[in-house]
Structures are given as C-alpha cells and as structure tokens.
Write an enzyme that holds these catalytic residues in place. Sequence first.
Site, mmCIF file in Angstrom:
data_model
loop_
_atom_site.group_PDB
_atom_site.id
_atom_site.type_symbol
_atom_site.label_atom_id
_atom_site.label_comp_id
_atom_site.label_asym_id
_atom_site.label_seq_id
_atom_site.Cartn_x
_atom_site.Cartn_y
_atom_site.Cartn_z
ATOM 1 N N LYS A 105 -6.241 -36.740 -30.909
ATOM 2 C CA LYS A 105 -7.432 -36.404 -30.124
ATOM 3 C C LYS A 105 -7.685 -34.890 -30.109
ATOM 4 C CE LYS A 105 -6.133 -38.173 -26.141
ATOM 5 N NZ LYS A 105 -4.736 -38.511 -26.500
ATOM 6 N N ARG A 123 5.856 -33.597 -33.880
ATOM 7 C CA ARG A 123 5.183 -32.566 -33.086
ATOM 8 C C ARG A 123 6.150 -31.922 -32.097
ATOM 9 N NH1 ARG A 123 -0.108 -34.106 -29.622
ATOM 10 N NH2 ARG A 123 1.344 -34.639 -27.967
ATOM 11 N N ARG A 153 5.415 -42.033 -22.106
ATOM 12 C CA ARG A 153 3.978 -41.695 -22.133
ATOM 13 C C ARG A 153 3.178 -42.777 -22.848
ATOM 14 N NH1 ARG A 153 3.788 -36.544 -25.003
ATOM 15 N NH2 ARG A 153 1.624 -36.309 -24.386
ATOM 16 N N ARG A 163 7.386 -28.833 -27.037
ATOM 17 C CA ARG A 163 6.810 -29.182 -25.724
ATOM 18 C C ARG A 163 7.856 -29.861 -24.857
ATOM 19 N NH1 ARG A 163 0.872 -31.847 -26.078
ATOM 20 N NH2 ARG A 163 1.802 -33.061 -24.403
ATOM 21 N N ARG A 176 -8.218 -40.708 -17.656
ATOM 22 C CA ARG A 176 -7.040 -41.453 -18.087
ATOM 23 C C ARG A 176 -6.712 -42.598 -17.144
ATOM 24 N NH1 ARG A 176 -4.335 -36.745 -21.254
ATOM 25 N NH2 ARG A 176 -2.414 -37.636 -22.024
HETATM 26 P P1 AMP Z 1 -1.827 -34.242 -23.120
HETATM 27 O O1 AMP Z 1 -1.687 -32.827 -23.577
HETATM 28 O O2 AMP Z 1 -3.253 -34.702 -23.130
HETATM 29 O O3 AMP Z 1 -0.920 -35.174 -23.851
HETATM 30 O O4 AMP Z 1 -1.377 -34.286 -21.581
HETATM 31 C C1 AMP Z 1 -0.065 -33.885 -21.205
HETATM 32 C C2 AMP Z 1 0.253 -34.380 -19.812
HETATM 33 O O5 AMP Z 1 -0.681 -33.840 -18.870
HETATM 34 C C3 AMP Z 1 0.175 -35.889 -19.624
HETATM 35 O O6 AMP Z 1 1.348 -36.545 -20.041
HETATM 36 C C4 AMP Z 1 -0.008 -35.963 -18.112
HETATM 37 O O7 AMP Z 1 1.192 -35.698 -17.430
HETATM 38 C C5 AMP Z 1 -0.948 -34.798 -17.855
HETATM 39 N N1 AMP Z 1 -2.386 -35.186 -17.951
HETATM 40 C C6 AMP Z 1 -3.289 -34.797 -18.894
HETATM 41 N N2 AMP Z 1 -4.494 -35.339 -18.662
HETATM 42 C C7 AMP Z 1 -4.351 -36.110 -17.559
HETATM 43 C C8 AMP Z 1 -5.231 -36.960 -16.823
HETATM 44 N N3 AMP Z 1 -6.521 -37.119 -17.173
HETATM 45 N N4 AMP Z 1 -4.739 -37.592 -15.729
HETATM 46 C C9 AMP Z 1 -3.455 -37.432 -15.332
HETATM 47 N N5 AMP Z 1 -2.575 -36.670 -15.988
HETATM 48 C C10 AMP Z 1 -3.004 -36.007 -17.090
#
Ligand code: AMP
Length: 209
Positions: A13, A127, A144, A133, A88
């Site tokens: 994404k 990654r 996740r 990370r 989400r």
């Molecule tokens: P990402 O970089 O999009 O994979 O997001 C990393 C982490 O941020 C996720 O595993 C969640 O802990 C948190 N996060 C990101 N977007 C959301 C969302 N819309 N709602 C809740 N937690 C989020």
Amino acid sequence: MRVLLIGPPGAGKGTQAARIAAHFDLARIATGDLLREEITADTQLGRAAKAYVDRGDLVPDDLVITITKARVVKANTKGGYILDGYPRTLAQAKAAHRWATARGVPFDLALWFEIGTEELLARLVGRARQEGRSDDTEETIRHRLQVFQAQTSPLVDYYRQRGILVRIQAVGPVDAIAERICGVLHWHRANALAAGADRPEWTLGSADG
Ligand code: AMP
C-alpha cells in the site's frame, strides 16, 4: 479525488500510495507514518500509541481518528488525498463516512489490495531486515495479519455495499500494479467528470466535526 487503501501489512500500500499521490497530485496520508512521527517526537499521543504499535495491535479508534482528521484538514489541497492505512476498523470507516458526507466530499474509491498470506510473510520478513521496524518481528507480523483479518477485512464488504470497492491484484512487479491502479483512477476521474459528478474539494479550516 479521494481514495482509500485497504490491505494487509506488506501488501504494498505504501509504495503504491506514494506513486498514486505523485501521479495525481494527491496528498498522501499514512496513519502508520503519522503514529511513528508522534512516537519519535515523544508526544502525549505518541506515548499513548507506542505500546499498541509495538505489539502489532491497532491503536484505539479515538486517537487515530483525531490524528487523521487533523491531517486531512491540513492536507486540504486542490487535488484531494489518498488515505494509506485508514480506516482500519468499522468504527473508523463510519466516522470517516460521517465527516466526509456531511461536507459533500465522500470517498471516490476504496482500493482493496488482495494478496496471499505466504507472499505477505516473505515480504514482511524481508522488510523487517531492511528497515529494522520494531513492529516487524516474525511474531508481531503474524499477529498483525490476524488483526487485519479480524478487524480490517470487514471493510471490504462495507465499501462493496457502498459501490466504491475496487479489487486490485497486489502481486507481480510494482510497476505493473501501479499501472493497473492508475488506469482505474484515470477511468474513474474521466467518468466522474463526464457525468458532472466532480465535487468540490475539502475546504475546511479547522479540525472540528
Ligand atoms: P502501518 O505502517 O500502516 O503498517 O501501521 C503500523 C501500525 O500503526 C499498525 O500496526 C497499528 O499499530 C498502527 N496503525 C496504523 N494505522 C492505524 C489505524 N487506522 N488504526 C489503528 N492503528 C493503526
């Protein structure tokens, strides 16, 4: 144009959002990045979010809705925006729907990134090595993916019912996927304009509502 992306972690994404944003001159709003910025800056919100992010759990809706809304208002550009990683949960989707429709600026399209679990695991482990990370250990990666299945995948039906869901096969070369997506968005934009359905963009000056 206002577009949101739904897909499990590792579906690409972020990569595609950056490309679409550049191609169509849209602001890219990635909630994961926003949360990591808050955590790095050690803000109150960052401190509240950190444990959830590190565990691979979703951050509570009210925190995420607050941070995203503020950025959408701030990123009020002429061309629109692309939401990467938001909504989400159904509660976030409903909140987004409420404030967007109240202002006459509903989402144009929800792009659903479809990809198999094995491919995802391989990508995420790769990654994790590259980026280091803290939420990309194998255990949290698996968690996740489960969180996505349980809490985010119901959004596919939510947007299908609203008639704005587009399924994207998120496997294959990055360029080919980007071309597919850009084709869909060009088509949508041309048809929306032809139908006179282009709506005024977001013109709010504050983060209310
Ligand atoms: P990402 O970089 O999009 O994979 O997001 C990393 C982490 O941020 C996720 O595993 C969640 O802990 C948190 N996060 C990101 N977007 C959301 C969302 N819309 N709602 C809740 N937690 C989020």
